[in-house]
Design a protein around this motif. Structure first.
Motif, PDB file in Angstrom:
ATOM      1  N   ALA A  69       0.637  -1.348  -0.024  1.00 38.50           N
ATOM      2  CA  ALA A  69      -0.015   0.006   0.120  1.00 38.50           C
ATOM      3  C   ALA A  69       0.812   1.134  -0.041  1.00 38.50           C
ATOM      4  O   ALA A  69       0.537   2.351  -0.558  1.00 38.50           O
ATOM      5  N   ASP A  70       1.972   1.161   0.773  1.00 38.59           N
ATOM      6  CA  ASP A  70       2.768   2.468   0.661  1.00 38.59           C
ATOM      7  C   ASP A  70       4.166   1.898   1.027  1.00 38.59           C
ATOM      8  O   ASP A  70       4.466   1.050   1.253  1.00 38.59           O
ATOM      9  N   GLU A  71       4.874   3.086   1.577  1.00 37.63           N
ATOM     10  CA  GLU A  71       6.380   2.942   1.808  1.00 37.63           C
ATOM     11  C   GLU A  71       6.625   2.329   2.967  1.00 37.63           C
ATOM     12  O   GLU A  71       7.623   1.325   3.071  1.00 37.63           O
ATOM     13  N   ALA A  72       5.923   2.472   3.847  1.00 37.31           N
ATOM     14  CA  ALA A  72       6.244   1.829   5.130  1.00 37.31           C
ATOM     15  C   ALA A  72       6.109   0.298   5.037  1.00 37.31           C
ATOM     16  O   ALA A  72       6.650  -0.485   5.501  1.00 37.31           O
ATOM     17  N   ALA A  73       5.039  -0.217   4.341  1.00 35.58           N
ATOM     18  CA  ALA A  73       4.613  -1.426   4.281  1.00 35.58           C
ATOM     19  C   ALA A  73       5.735  -2.238   3.382  1.00 35.58           C
ATOM     20  O   ALA A  73       6.147  -3.434   3.705  1.00 35.58           O
ATOM     21  N   ALA A  74       6.261  -1.249   2.348  1.00 35.52           N
ATOM     22  CA  ALA A  74       7.423  -2.079   1.806  1.00 35.52           C
ATOM     23  C   ALA A  74       8.589  -2.079   2.447  1.00 35.52           C
ATOM     24  O   ALA A  74       9.445  -3.033   2.345  1.00 35.52           O
ATOM     25  N   ARG A  75       9.056  -1.406   3.379  1.00 38.45           N
ATOM     26  CA  ARG A  75       9.995  -1.306   4.260  1.00 38.45           C
ATOM     27  C   ARG A  75       9.901  -2.206   5.051  1.00 38.45           C
ATOM     28  O   ARG A  75      10.911  -3.032   5.490  1.00 38.45           O
ATOM     29  N   ALA A  76       8.753  -2.469   5.474  1.00 38.50           N
ATOM     30  CA  ALA A  76       8.505  -3.761   6.439  1.00 38.50           C
ATOM     31  C   ALA A  76       8.773  -4.900   5.679  1.00 38.50           C
ATOM     32  O   ALA A  76       9.364  -6.135   6.335  1.00 38.50           O
ATOM     33  N   ALA A  77       8.187  -5.194   4.634  1.00 40.60           N
ATOM     34  CA  ALA A  77       8.603  -6.476   3.861  1.00 40.60           C
ATOM     35  C   ALA A  77      10.009  -6.491   3.527  1.00 40.60           C
ATOM     36  O   ALA A  77      10.682  -7.762   3.517  1.00 40.60           O
ATOM     37  N   ILE A  78      10.834  -5.606   3.381  1.00 41.62           N
ATOM     38  CA  ILE A  78      12.306  -5.818   3.028  1.00 41.62           C
ATOM     39  C   ILE A  78      12.832  -6.187   4.480  1.00 41.62           C
ATOM     40  O   ILE A  78      13.849  -7.245   4.248  1.00 41.62           O
ATOM     41  N   GLU A  79      12.395  -5.449   5.473  1.00 46.65           N
ATOM     42  CA  GLU A  79      13.125  -5.946   6.703  1.00 46.65           C
ATOM     43  C   GLU A  79      12.884  -7.335   7.293  1.00 46.65           C
ATOM     44  O   GLU A  79      13.422  -8.138   8.196  1.00 46.65           O
ATOM     45  N   ASP A  80      11.484  -7.867   6.672  1.00 51.05           N
ATOM     46  CA  ASP A  80      11.146  -9.248   7.045  1.00 51.05           C
ATOM     47  C   ASP A  80      11.772 -10.062   6.080  1.00 51.05           C
ATOM     48  O   ASP A  80      11.493 -11.523   6.280  1.00 51.05           O
ATOM     49  N   ARG A  81      12.459  -9.828   5.080  1.00 52.76           N
ATOM     50  CA  ARG A  81      13.264 -10.651   4.059  1.00 52.76           C
ATOM     51  C   ARG A  81      12.165 -11.287   3.230  1.00 52.76           C
ATOM     52  O   ARG A  81      12.339 -12.232   2.439  1.00 52.76           O
ATOM     53  N   SER A  82      10.829 -10.657   2.992  1.00 51.93           N
ATOM     54  CA  SER A  82       9.921 -10.869   2.186  1.00 51.93           C
ATOM     55  C   SER A  82      10.413 -10.763   0.563  1.00 51.93           C
ATOM     56  O   SER A  82       9.969 -11.393  -0.390  1.00 51.93           O
ATOM     57  N   VAL A  83      10.801  -9.376   0.577  1.00 57.14           N
ATOM     58  CA  VAL A  83      11.297  -8.971  -0.830  1.00 57.14           C
ATOM     59  C   VAL A  83      12.809  -8.443  -0.829  1.00 57.14           C
ATOM     60  O   VAL A  83      13.116  -8.097   0.475  1.00 57.14           O
ATOM     61  N   TYR A  84      13.559  -8.413  -1.898  1.00 51.46           N
ATOM     62  CA  TYR A  84      14.831  -7.884  -1.785  1.00 51.46           C
ATOM     63  C   TYR A  84      14.998  -6.330  -1.964  1.00 51.46           C
ATOM     64  O   TYR A  84      15.850  -5.945  -1.783  1.00 51.46           O
ATOM     65  N   GLY A  85      13.903  -5.935  -2.365  1.00 49.60           N
ATOM     66  CA  GLY A  85      13.786  -4.467  -2.543  1.00 49.60           C
ATOM     67  C   GLY A  85      12.471  -3.983  -3.167  1.00 49.60           C
ATOM     68  O   GLY A  85      11.332  -4.924  -3.134  1.00 49.60           O
ATOM     69  N   ALA A  86      12.106  -2.695  -3.258  1.00 48.89           N
ATOM     70  CA  ALA A  86      10.601  -2.402  -3.751  1.00 48.89           C
ATOM     71  C   ALA A  86      10.940  -0.858  -4.460  1.00 48.89           C
ATOM     72  O   ALA A  86      11.909  -0.090  -4.192  1.00 48.89           O
ATOM     73  N   VAL A  87      10.227  -0.809  -5.254  1.00 49.63           N
ATOM     74  CA  VAL A  87       9.833   0.559  -5.963  1.00 49.63           C
ATOM     75  C   VAL A  87       8.709   1.417  -5.561  1.00 49.63           C
ATOM     76  O   VAL A  87       7.689   0.829  -5.651  1.00 49.63           O
ATOM     77  N   VAL A  88       8.885   2.449  -5.047  1.00 46.97           N
ATOM     78  CA  VAL A  88       7.847   3.147  -4.428  1.00 46.97           C
ATOM     79  C   VAL A  88       7.543   4.233  -5.332  1.00 46.97           C
ATOM     80  O   VAL A  88       8.488   5.075  -5.761  1.00 46.97           O
ATOM     81  N   VAL A  89       6.323   4.551  -5.626  1.00 43.46           N
ATOM     82  CA  VAL A  89       5.839   5.808  -6.451  1.00 43.46           C
ATOM     83  C   VAL A  89       5.553   6.794  -5.456  1.00 43.46           C
ATOM     84  O   VAL A  89       4.588   6.843  -4.692  1.00 43.46           O
ATOM     85  N   THR A  90       6.290   8.041  -5.566  1.00 42.10           N
ATOM     86  CA  THR A  90       5.921   9.114  -4.987  1.00 42.10           C
ATOM     87  C   THR A  90       5.755  10.332  -5.575  1.00 42.10           C
ATOM     88  O   THR A  90       5.824  10.153  -6.873  1.00 42.10           O
ATOM     89  N   PRO A  91       5.086  11.310  -5.181  1.00 38.48           N
ATOM     90  CA  PRO A  91       4.858  12.705  -5.863  1.00 38.48           C
ATOM     91  C   PRO A  91       6.270  13.291  -6.584  1.00 38.48           C
ATOM     92  O   PRO A  91       6.006  14.048  -7.396  1.00 38.48           O
ATOM     93  N   GLN A  92       7.415  12.949  -5.721  1.00 34.82           N
ATOM     94  CA  GLN A  92       8.476  13.539  -6.447  1.00 34.82           C
ATOM     95  C   GLN A  92       9.075  12.575  -7.284  1.00 34.82           C
ATOM     96  O   GLN A  92      10.196  13.075  -7.865  1.00 34.82           O
ATOM     97  N   GLY A  93       8.733  11.649  -7.547  1.00 34.99           N
ATOM     98  CA  GLY A  93       9.223  10.366  -8.609  1.00 34.99           C
ATOM     99  C   GLY A  93       9.460   9.085  -7.742  1.00 34.99           C
ATOM    100  O   GLY A  93       9.222   8.927  -6.602  1.00 34.99           O
ATOM    101  N   PRO A  94       9.871   8.230  -8.635  1.00 33.76           N
ATOM    102  CA  PRO A  94      10.072   6.967  -8.016  1.00 33.76           C
ATOM    103  C   PRO A  94      11.313   6.825  -7.027  1.00 33.76           C
ATOM    104  O   PRO A  94      12.281   7.357  -7.196  1.00 33.76           O
ATOM    105  N   GLU A  95      11.186   5.856  -6.138  1.00 33.45           N
ATOM    106  CA  GLU A  95      11.901   5.720  -5.203  1.00 33.45           C
ATOM    107  C   GLU A  95      12.312   4.208  -5.095  1.00 33.45           C
ATOM    108  O   GLU A  95      11.355   3.532  -4.949  1.00 33.45           O
ATOM    109  N   LEU A  96      13.632   3.819  -5.170  1.00 36.06           N
ATOM    110  CA  LEU A  96      14.006   2.451  -4.947  1.00 36.06           C
ATOM    111  C   LEU A  96      14.639   2.124  -3.668  1.00 36.06           C
ATOM    112  O   LEU A  96      15.638   3.071  -3.053  1.00 36.06           O
TER     113      LEU A  96
END
Length: 330
Positions: A69-96
Motif C-alpha cells: 500500500a505504501d512505503e512503510a509496508a514496503a520497508r517492513a517487507a524488506i526488513e522481514d526478508r519477504s522481498v529484496y527491494g521495492a519501487v515506491v511511487v511518490t509525488p517527487q518521482g520513483p524511489e528504490l
C-alpha cells in the motif's frame, strides 16, 4: 591386466572427470547469474503502481512482484526478508528501496534496472538502502567467503572422527565440541575482528557452529554407515554441489534452476541464509534454514550412533559364532 595397471588407468580417467565436474559445478552457476522470480515490491497509488509493474514485467521471468500500500509496508517487507527491494511511487518521482545486507549483487542489479527504466522516461530514481551491509564489509565479501571455510571445517571434522576410529557417543561428543569451537573462532574473526557481522555475537557463533556440525555430522554419518568411502561422498556433495549452489555470492534467485533451490537444502546455502538473517535482519526468515541445518545435524549424528551400534553388534556376534563352531567340533 595387472592390478597396478588398472589402478593407473583409474587414476588417469578419474582425475579429469572430477576436474570437469568441479569446473561445471562452479562455472555453470557463476556464468548464468541473472534474476529469476526475484521477489520485488511495488508500492504507491494503484494506477501508478500498476504502470511500474507493467514496466518491470518487460523483464520476462526476472521478478516476482508483490504489491504494497505504501512505503512503510514496503520497508517492513524488506526488513522481514519477504522481498529484496521495492519501487515506491511518490509525488517527487520513483524511489528504490534496497537491502545491500541481503545481497549487494541484487541491490546493485536493482539500481541499474530501475535507473535504466527511469532514464528512458526522463526521470531520476532516489535510492535508499533500508538494511545496509556493514561499513567494514559493504560488498559482503567476508560473509560470502565464510561458506567455503565452514564447509572445509565440517568435512575435516567428519573425516578426522572417522580416521581416528571414534564411534558412537565418543564420535558425537567430538563433533559437537569441534563444531562449537569452530563457531566461536569464526564469530571472533568475522564479528569481533573484521566487523563484518552486526548481530548478536553468541547467536552468530551458534549459527556458524551449527553449519559446521551439519556438514561434519553428514560426513561422519555416511562413513559410519558405508565405511571410509562415505567421507569422499559427503565431501563431494558439499564441495561440488552445496558450495557453488549456495548463492552466497549473489542470491538463490540469481542462480539457474534448480541450482538455487538445491543449494538451500544443503548446509552451505542454508547456513549462509541463516547467518544473514540473524546478523542483519534480527532473525527474520530464519526458521526455514535453521530447520534445514538442524535436520542435517540430527540425521548425521543419528547415523553416527547407528553405525557405531551396528559395528558393536557385529563385533559381539563374531566371538559367539567362533565359540559355537569350536563346541560343535569338540
Amino acid at each position: 591386466m595387472p592390478s597396478r595397471n588398472r589402478t593407473v588407468i583409474a587414476v588417469v580417467v578419474l582425475v579429469p572427470v572430477l576436474a570437469a565436474l568441479a569446473l561445471w559445478a562452479f562455472a555453470w552457476p557463476a556464468s548464468r547469474i541473472a534474476p529469476r522470480d526475484l521477489p520485488l515490491g511495488v508500492a504507491g497509488p494503484p494506477a501508478a503502481a500498476a504502470q511500474v509493474e507493467r514496466q518491470l514485467d518487460r523483464h520476462e521471468g526476472a521478478f516476482q512482484i508483490h504489491r504494497y500500500a505504501d512505503e512503510a509496508a514496503a520497508r517492513a517487507a524488506i526488513e522481514d526478508r519477504s522481498v529484496y527491494g521495492a519501487v515506491v511511487v511518490t509525488p517527487q518521482g520513483p524511489e528504490l528501496l534496497t537491502a545491500s545486507a541481503a545481497s549487494p549483487v541484487v541491490a546493485q542489479f536493482l539500481q541499474q534496472a530501475v535507473a535504466q527504466q527511469a532514464a528512458a522516461q526522463g526521470t531520476q530514481v532516489k535510492t535508499v538502502d533500508v538494511v545496509s551491509a556493514p561499513a567494514s564489509d559493504p560488498r559482503g565479501a567476508v560473509l560470502n567467503a565464510a561458506a567455503l571455510p565452514l564447509a572445509l571445517a565440517g568435512i575435516a571434522a567428519g573425516a578426522v572422527v572417522t580416521l581416528l576410529g571414534l564411534r558412537g557417543s565418543r564420535a558425537v561428543i567430538a563433533l559437537l565440541g569441534a563444531s562449537a569451537l569452530v563457531g566461536v573462532a569464526a564469530a571472533g574473526i568475522a564479528h569481533s575482528w573484521l566487523g563484518a557481522l552486526s548481530g548478536d555475537w553468541w547467536t552468530e557463533a551458534s549459527v556458524l557452529g551449527l553449519s559446521t556440525l551439519a556438514v561434519g555430522g553428514a560426513v561422519a554419518g555416511l562413513a559410519a554407515l558405508t565405511g571410509t568411502a562415505g567421507v569422499g561422498v559427503g565431501a563431494a556433495v558439499v564441495m561440488l554441489i552445496g558450495n557453488p549452489f549456495s548463492g552466497a555470492t549473489s542470491a538463490p534467485q540469481m542462480l539457474p534452476e534448480p541450482a538455487g533451490a538445491i543449494g538451500q537444502w544443503l548446509p552451505p546455502g542454508a547456513g549462509t541464509t541463516l547467518l544473514r538473517s540473524v546478523s542483519y535482519f534480527d532473525g527474520a526468515a530464519a526458521t526455514g534454514p535453521a530447520l534445514t541445518l538442524t535436520w542435517w545435524a540430527v540425521l548425521g549424528l543419528g547415523a553416527v550412533l547407528l553405525g557405531g551400534s551396528l559395528r558393536a553388534r557385529k563385533a559381539g556376534a563374531a566371538p559367539a559364532a567362533d565359540r559355537r563352531e569350536l563346541s560343535t567340533v569338540g
